[in-house]
Design a protein around this motif. Sequence first.
Motif, PDB file in Angstrom:
ATOM      1  N   HIS A  27      85.007  87.316  23.777  1.00  0.00           N
ATOM      2  CA  HIS A  27      83.798  88.333  23.319  1.00  0.00           C
ATOM      3  C   HIS A  27      84.599  88.707  21.846  1.00  0.00           C
ATOM      4  O   HIS A  27      85.623  88.781  21.626  1.00  0.00           O
ATOM      5  N   ILE A  28      83.376  89.454  21.453  1.00  0.00           N
ATOM      6  CA  ILE A  28      83.664  90.252  20.056  1.00  0.00           C
ATOM      7  C   ILE A  28      83.216  91.443  20.078  1.00  0.00           C
ATOM      8  O   ILE A  28      83.591  92.535  19.357  1.00  0.00           O
ATOM      9  N   ILE A  29      82.210  91.680  21.285  1.00  0.00           N
ATOM     10  CA  ILE A  29      81.710  93.097  21.281  1.00  0.00           C
ATOM     11  C   ILE A  29      81.789  93.529  22.720  1.00  0.00           C
ATOM     12  O   ILE A  29      81.556  92.862  23.721  1.00  0.00           O
ATOM     13  N   ASP A  30      82.224  94.824  23.032  1.00  0.00           N
ATOM     14  CA  ASP A  30      82.735  95.171  24.626  1.00  0.00           C
ATOM     15  C   ASP A  30      81.313  95.947  25.158  1.00  0.00           C
ATOM     16  O   ASP A  30      80.410  95.677  24.528  1.00  0.00           O
ATOM     17  N   ASP A  31      81.500  96.220  26.376  1.00  0.00           N
ATOM     18  CA  ASP A  31      80.424  96.782  27.025  1.00  0.00           C
ATOM     19  C   ASP A  31      79.877  97.843  26.387  1.00  0.00           C
ATOM     20  O   ASP A  31      78.552  98.259  26.500  1.00  0.00           O
ATOM     21  N   SER A  32      80.568  98.820  25.685  1.00  0.00           N
ATOM     22  CA  SER A  32      79.878  99.953  24.867  1.00  0.00           C
ATOM     23  C   SER A  32      79.054  99.478  23.639  1.00  0.00           C
ATOM     24  O   SER A  32      78.652 100.504  23.006  1.00  0.00           O
ATOM     25  N   GLY A  33      79.199  98.187  23.485  1.00  0.00           N
ATOM     26  CA  GLY A  33      78.481  97.822  21.965  1.00  0.00           C
ATOM     27  C   GLY A  33      79.532  97.907  20.881  1.00  0.00           C
ATOM     28  O   GLY A  33      78.993  97.910  19.843  1.00  0.00           O
ATOM     29  N   LYS A  34      80.722  98.310  20.906  1.00  0.00           N
ATOM     30  CA  LYS A  34      81.613  98.312  19.920  1.00  0.00           C
ATOM     31  C   LYS A  34      82.209  96.940  19.545  1.00  0.00           C
ATOM     32  O   LYS A  34      82.565  96.272  20.209  1.00  0.00           O
TER      33      LYS A  34
END
Length: 378
Positions: A81-88
């Motif tokens: 992944h490059i973006i976490d669940d919070s959209g960061k």
Amino acid sequence: MRILHKKIPAQISNGVNKPKHRSKSQFRVALSHLKKSRLSRFSIFALFTLYTLALFADFFVPYAYDDEERLLSYAAPARVHIIDDSGKFRGPFIYDTIIEFDEYRRKIYKEDKSRIHRIKFFARRQRYKFLGLFDADRCLFGVDKPARIYLWGADIRGRDIFSRIIYGSRISSTIGLIGVSISFFIGLMIGGISGFYGGKVDNFLMRLTEMIMMIPGFYLMLVLRERFSTNLNSAQIYLMIVFIFAFIGWAGLARVIRGMSMSLREREYVLAARALGISNIKIIVRHILPHCTSYAIVAAALSIPSYILGEATLSLLGLGIQDPIPSWGNMLSEALGIVQIGFYPWILLPGVFIFIMVMSFNLLGDGLRDALDPMFRS
């Protein structure tokens, strides 16, 4: 009356009409023809990539081939992944792994999204000898312990399949080159000597060649392997397999080279060399065999896949390279059961690499045949 004198070009005045461009050599013509083929370019790129990975395997992989974690047996391929669940945006990372069990007591690997592990480039790993010469502890990518990154999943012992495939390419890719080099040297010499001398020498060598060709190669390979001790280490097994392939692989080439040598021995330059007192061996090596190299190169490229498949077959049956030393053949031994393939399809990845390498050599051989044979050139 004025007489106008025109300047005559130098090449005409000298009586010589010099060409504007230098003629291309046979090698340059063949190389330019090879470059025009898309399939040949693809095969060269694929083989270059595979052999580069094999040469610098220690740097490209995050783990040693025998580095295992039994708790992560048959772990699924990691999701990067490059973006976490919070959209960061966090850059490349993987989540931590949670192990659960279904009703059949099979492991299920899930992502723990509360913990992330960043993928670091030029990360530290277990110390190794780079190119067998220098101490090093850096690899292309990795994650901090105790986390583990399995790009292509894990095997039954929790070993990284990506790392083992790259390490295994060293055996599966070089055994064909070395075996072909030895067997084709034998085939060229025996074929050249048989065709040049003829008579009793030709009769004896060709009967010996036919005896080798009469025996099915695969079964002869199994019998020869069975005759050796079972207490051999991997290096000895590797050399033994090369010896077996060299022993059974020269006969077909020798038959063809013999026929070519019989026609070449009557050429004017061979007769002139004989008249000058040059020895027969020098005539064979310097004047006859070089004219057979075009066919030999094409035949060698087309024969390498059979060596690769032969090693994979021996290792798959447990007669070749032994675990934990990886080769693509012994890695496929885990895929003999249909149940394992259904649950863990990533264990078939070594077979994909065998297919890519075999097809690349076949395509390269076809391209070389078209490039080196004037009859195939457009």
